[in-house]
Scaffold this motif. Structure first.
Motif, PDB file in Angstrom:
ATOM      1  N   MET A  16      16.449   2.515  -5.946  1.00 16.98           N
ATOM      2  CA  MET A  16      15.505   3.424  -5.303  1.00 16.98           C
ATOM      3  C   MET A  16      14.064   3.147  -5.758  1.00 16.98           C
ATOM      4  O   MET A  16      13.151   3.183  -4.960  1.00 16.98           O
ATOM      5  CB  MET A  16      15.933   4.852  -5.629  1.00 16.98           C
ATOM      6  CG  MET A  16      15.065   5.894  -4.998  1.00 16.98           C
ATOM      7  SD  MET A  16      15.373   5.932  -3.251  1.00 16.98           S
ATOM      8  CE  MET A  16      14.585   7.402  -2.832  1.00 16.98           C
ATOM      9  N   TRP A  17      13.894   2.876  -7.076  1.00 18.52           N
ATOM     10  CA  TRP A  17      12.548   2.617  -7.577  1.00 18.52           C
ATOM     11  C   TRP A  17      11.975   1.320  -7.024  1.00 18.52           C
ATOM     12  O   TRP A  17      10.764   1.206  -6.829  1.00 18.52           O
ATOM     13  CB  TRP A  17      12.560   2.554  -9.118  1.00 18.52           C
ATOM     14  CG  TRP A  17      12.746   3.928  -9.731  1.00 18.52           C
ATOM     15  CD1 TRP A  17      13.872   4.409 -10.312  1.00 18.52           C
ATOM     16  CD2 TRP A  17      11.784   4.963  -9.769  1.00 18.52           C
ATOM     17  NE1 TRP A  17      13.680   5.696 -10.725  1.00 18.52           N
ATOM     18  CE2 TRP A  17      12.371   6.059 -10.388  1.00 18.52           C
ATOM     19  CE3 TRP A  17      10.471   5.092  -9.333  1.00 18.52           C
ATOM     20  CZ2 TRP A  17      11.727   7.250 -10.591  1.00 18.52           C
ATOM     21  CZ3 TRP A  17       9.821   6.285  -9.555  1.00 18.52           C
ATOM     22  CH2 TRP A  17      10.444   7.345 -10.164  1.00 18.52           C
ATOM     23  N   TRP A  18      12.848   0.363  -6.794  1.00 18.46           N
ATOM     24  CA  TRP A  18      12.391  -0.904  -6.244  1.00 18.46           C
ATOM     25  C   TRP A  18      11.761  -0.725  -4.875  1.00 18.46           C
ATOM     26  O   TRP A  18      10.762  -1.366  -4.554  1.00 18.46           O
ATOM     27  CB  TRP A  18      13.555  -1.905  -6.151  1.00 18.46           C
ATOM     28  CG  TRP A  18      13.931  -2.455  -7.489  1.00 18.46           C
ATOM     29  CD1 TRP A  18      15.016  -2.126  -8.236  1.00 18.46           C
ATOM     30  CD2 TRP A  18      13.190  -3.405  -8.228  1.00 18.46           C
ATOM     31  NE1 TRP A  18      15.010  -2.815  -9.401  1.00 18.46           N
ATOM     32  CE2 TRP A  18      13.868  -3.635  -9.430  1.00 18.46           C
ATOM     33  CE3 TRP A  18      12.012  -4.105  -8.010  1.00 18.46           C
ATOM     34  CZ2 TRP A  18      13.431  -4.506 -10.394  1.00 18.46           C
ATOM     35  CZ3 TRP A  18      11.583  -4.981  -8.976  1.00 18.46           C
ATOM     36  CH2 TRP A  18      12.280  -5.176 -10.142  1.00 18.46           C
ATOM     37  N   ILE A  19      12.348   0.132  -4.078  1.00 20.61           N
ATOM     38  CA  ILE A  19      11.818   0.381  -2.736  1.00 20.61           C
ATOM     39  C   ILE A  19      10.439   1.013  -2.833  1.00 20.61           C
ATOM     40  O   ILE A  19       9.500   0.608  -2.126  1.00 20.61           O
ATOM     41  CB  ILE A  19      12.789   1.265  -1.923  1.00 20.61           C
ATOM     42  CG1 ILE A  19      14.099   0.514  -1.687  1.00 20.61           C
ATOM     43  CG2 ILE A  19      12.155   1.698  -0.611  1.00 20.61           C
ATOM     44  CD1 ILE A  19      15.191   1.338  -1.054  1.00 20.61           C
ATOM     45  N   ILE A  20      10.275   1.970  -3.714  1.00 23.27           N
ATOM     46  CA  ILE A  20       8.976   2.631  -3.894  1.00 23.27           C
ATOM     47  C   ILE A  20       7.941   1.621  -4.398  1.00 23.27           C
ATOM     48  O   ILE A  20       6.807   1.576  -3.905  1.00 23.27           O
ATOM     49  CB  ILE A  20       9.107   3.829  -4.857  1.00 23.27           C
ATOM     50  CG1 ILE A  20       9.963   4.921  -4.210  1.00 23.27           C
ATOM     51  CG2 ILE A  20       7.729   4.381  -5.219  1.00 23.27           C
ATOM     52  CD1 ILE A  20      10.317   6.066  -5.138  1.00 23.27           C
ATOM     53  N   VAL A  21       8.315   0.787  -5.345  1.00 26.23           N
ATOM     54  CA  VAL A  21       7.397  -0.226  -5.882  1.00 26.23           C
ATOM     55  C   VAL A  21       7.008  -1.221  -4.793  1.00 26.23           C
ATOM     56  O   VAL A  21       5.827  -1.578  -4.647  1.00 26.23           O
ATOM     57  CB  VAL A  21       8.036  -0.941  -7.105  1.00 26.23           C
ATOM     58  CG1 VAL A  21       7.224  -2.164  -7.506  1.00 26.23           C
ATOM     59  CG2 VAL A  21       8.191   0.013  -8.258  1.00 26.23           C
ATOM     60  N   ILE A  22       7.981  -1.657  -4.015  1.00 27.83           N
ATOM     61  CA  ILE A  22       7.697  -2.612  -2.937  1.00 27.83           C
ATOM     62  C   ILE A  22       6.760  -2.000  -1.906  1.00 27.83           C
ATOM     63  O   ILE A  22       5.796  -2.641  -1.465  1.00 27.83           O
ATOM     64  CB  ILE A  22       9.014  -3.108  -2.287  1.00 27.83           C
ATOM     65  CG1 ILE A  22       9.767  -4.012  -3.258  1.00 27.83           C
ATOM     66  CG2 ILE A  22       8.717  -3.853  -0.987  1.00 27.83           C
ATOM     67  CD1 ILE A  22      11.150  -4.411  -2.799  1.00 27.83           C
ATOM     68  N   VAL A  23       6.993  -0.754  -1.516  1.00 27.85           N
ATOM     69  CA  VAL A  23       6.122  -0.069  -0.546  1.00 27.85           C
ATOM     70  C   VAL A  23       4.710   0.064  -1.110  1.00 27.85           C
ATOM     71  O   VAL A  23       3.719  -0.198  -0.413  1.00 27.85           O
ATOM     72  CB  VAL A  23       6.713   1.303  -0.147  1.00 27.85           C
ATOM     73  CG1 VAL A  23       5.704   2.130   0.619  1.00 27.85           C
ATOM     74  CG2 VAL A  23       7.985   1.124   0.658  1.00 27.85           C
ATOM     75  N   VAL A  83       3.266  -1.806  -3.414  1.00 35.32           N
ATOM     76  CA  VAL A  83       2.671  -3.141  -3.463  1.00 35.32           C
ATOM     77  C   VAL A  83       2.194  -3.568  -2.074  1.00 35.32           C
ATOM     78  O   VAL A  83       1.094  -4.108  -1.922  1.00 35.32           O
ATOM     79  CB  VAL A  83       3.669  -4.169  -4.064  1.00 35.32           C
ATOM     80  CG1 VAL A  83       3.183  -5.598  -3.838  1.00 35.32           C
ATOM     81  CG2 VAL A  83       3.889  -3.906  -5.544  1.00 35.32           C
ATOM     82  N   LEU A  84       2.991  -3.302  -1.056  1.00 34.02           N
ATOM     83  CA  LEU A  84       2.592  -3.639   0.311  1.00 34.02           C
ATOM     84  C   LEU A  84       1.354  -2.849   0.747  1.00 34.02           C
ATOM     85  O   LEU A  84       0.454  -3.397   1.392  1.00 34.02           O
ATOM     86  CB  LEU A  84       3.747  -3.408   1.287  1.00 34.02           C
ATOM     87  CG  LEU A  84       4.913  -4.393   1.189  1.00 34.02           C
ATOM     88  CD1 LEU A  84       6.056  -3.972   2.122  1.00 34.02           C
ATOM     89  CD2 LEU A  84       4.452  -5.804   1.510  1.00 34.02           C
ATOM     90  N   ILE A  85       1.291  -1.587   0.400  1.00 32.62           N
ATOM     91  CA  ILE A  85       0.117  -0.768   0.732  1.00 32.62           C
ATOM     92  C   ILE A  85      -1.116  -1.309   0.026  1.00 32.62           C
ATOM     93  O   ILE A  85      -2.187  -1.460   0.636  1.00 32.62           O
ATOM     94  CB  ILE A  85       0.374   0.723   0.389  1.00 32.62           C
ATOM     95  CG1 ILE A  85       1.397   1.306   1.356  1.00 32.62           C
ATOM     96  CG2 ILE A  85      -0.926   1.522   0.436  1.00 32.62           C
ATOM     97  CD1 ILE A  85       1.871   2.699   0.993  1.00 32.62           C
ATOM     98  N   ILE A  86      -0.968  -1.613  -1.265  1.00 30.39           N
ATOM     99  CA  ILE A  86      -2.101  -2.146  -2.029  1.00 30.39           C
ATOM    100  C   ILE A  86      -2.555  -3.491  -1.465  1.00 30.39           C
ATOM    101  O   ILE A  86      -3.755  -3.736  -1.300  1.00 30.39           O
ATOM    102  CB  ILE A  86      -1.748  -2.244  -3.531  1.00 30.39           C
ATOM    103  CG1 ILE A  86      -1.637  -0.836  -4.122  1.00 30.39           C
ATOM    104  CG2 ILE A  86      -2.779  -3.072  -4.292  1.00 30.39           C
ATOM    105  CD1 ILE A  86      -1.064  -0.788  -5.518  1.00 30.39           C
ATOM    106  N   LEU A  87      -1.620  -4.357  -1.140  1.00 30.07           N
ATOM    107  CA  LEU A  87      -1.977  -5.654  -0.544  1.00 30.07           C
ATOM    108  C   LEU A  87      -2.665  -5.470   0.805  1.00 30.07           C
ATOM    109  O   LEU A  87      -3.613  -6.200   1.134  1.00 30.07           O
ATOM    110  CB  LEU A  87      -0.735  -6.536  -0.407  1.00 30.07           C
ATOM    111  CG  LEU A  87      -0.163  -7.090  -1.704  1.00 30.07           C
ATOM    112  CD1 LEU A  87       1.133  -7.854  -1.430  1.00 30.07           C
ATOM    113  CD2 LEU A  87      -1.176  -7.979  -2.410  1.00 30.07           C
TER     114      LEU A  87
END
Length: 181
Positions: free
Chosen positions: A1-8, A10-14
């Protein structure tokens, strides 16, 4: 679950970084295009003293027209912002138009090789200014679109990106030209 939040995240920041960099690139392109116009406007102003001196010898009693050209040139050279330069450039164009119309009354002046050369150089410079204005306005439009369109408008608002002005024709420049034979 945390991986999904981190990936989202990171995508927003990028996405924010990418949008910010694109806005900076577009803003810098607008500034570059303005500098291209500025170079040509200054070139035109550099030619004016030679033109005025050439005309003085033939049209001594046309002092008002010559003073208007010199005043318009000085106003342009003292302009501090692109907006002031745009306004002053329009004054220079108007004054030069009157000067060239004045030359029609002096056949010897029209036949003068120096005057003809200066007139041709100014005409060439005016063409370059016209093209540079067109490129500038195209870049302003692209930049303005990026600032106003979703989702880049959010990033533009956060980082305080402001639209740049278009280089627009004056009312006098929009009038139909009267041609007489």
């Amino acid at each position: 679950m945390w991986w999904i939040i981190v990936i989202v995240l990171v995508l927003i920041i990028l996405s924010i970084i990418s949008t910010y960099n694109e806005l900076v690139r577009l803003r810098n392109k607008v500034k570059d295009q303005w500098s291209q116009i500025d170079v040509q406007l200054k070139r035109r102003c550099d030619l004016i003293p030679n033109l005025v001196e050439t005309v003085k010898g033939y049209a001594k009693h046309e002092k008002g027209t010559l003073e208007a050209v010199i005043k318009a040139r000085n106003t342009f050279l003292s302009a501090k912002t692109p907006e002031d330069e745009m306004k002053a450039s329009k004054e220079v164009t108007s004054a030069l138009t009157k000067l060239f119309a004045l030359a029609e009354a002096y056949p010897d002046l029209k036949a003068n090789e120096n005057f003809t050369s200066l007139q041709n150089t100014l005409s060439d410079t005016e063409d370059k200014i016209s093209y540079a204005r067109q490129f500038y306005n195209d870049n302003v439009m692209n930049y303005k679109n990026k600032i106003e369109m979703f989702p880049s408008n959010i990033v533009a608002g956060i980082f305080n990106f402001k639209p740049e002005p278009f280089f627009e024709a004056t009312e006098e420049e929009r009038k139909n030209v009267e041609v007489k034979f």
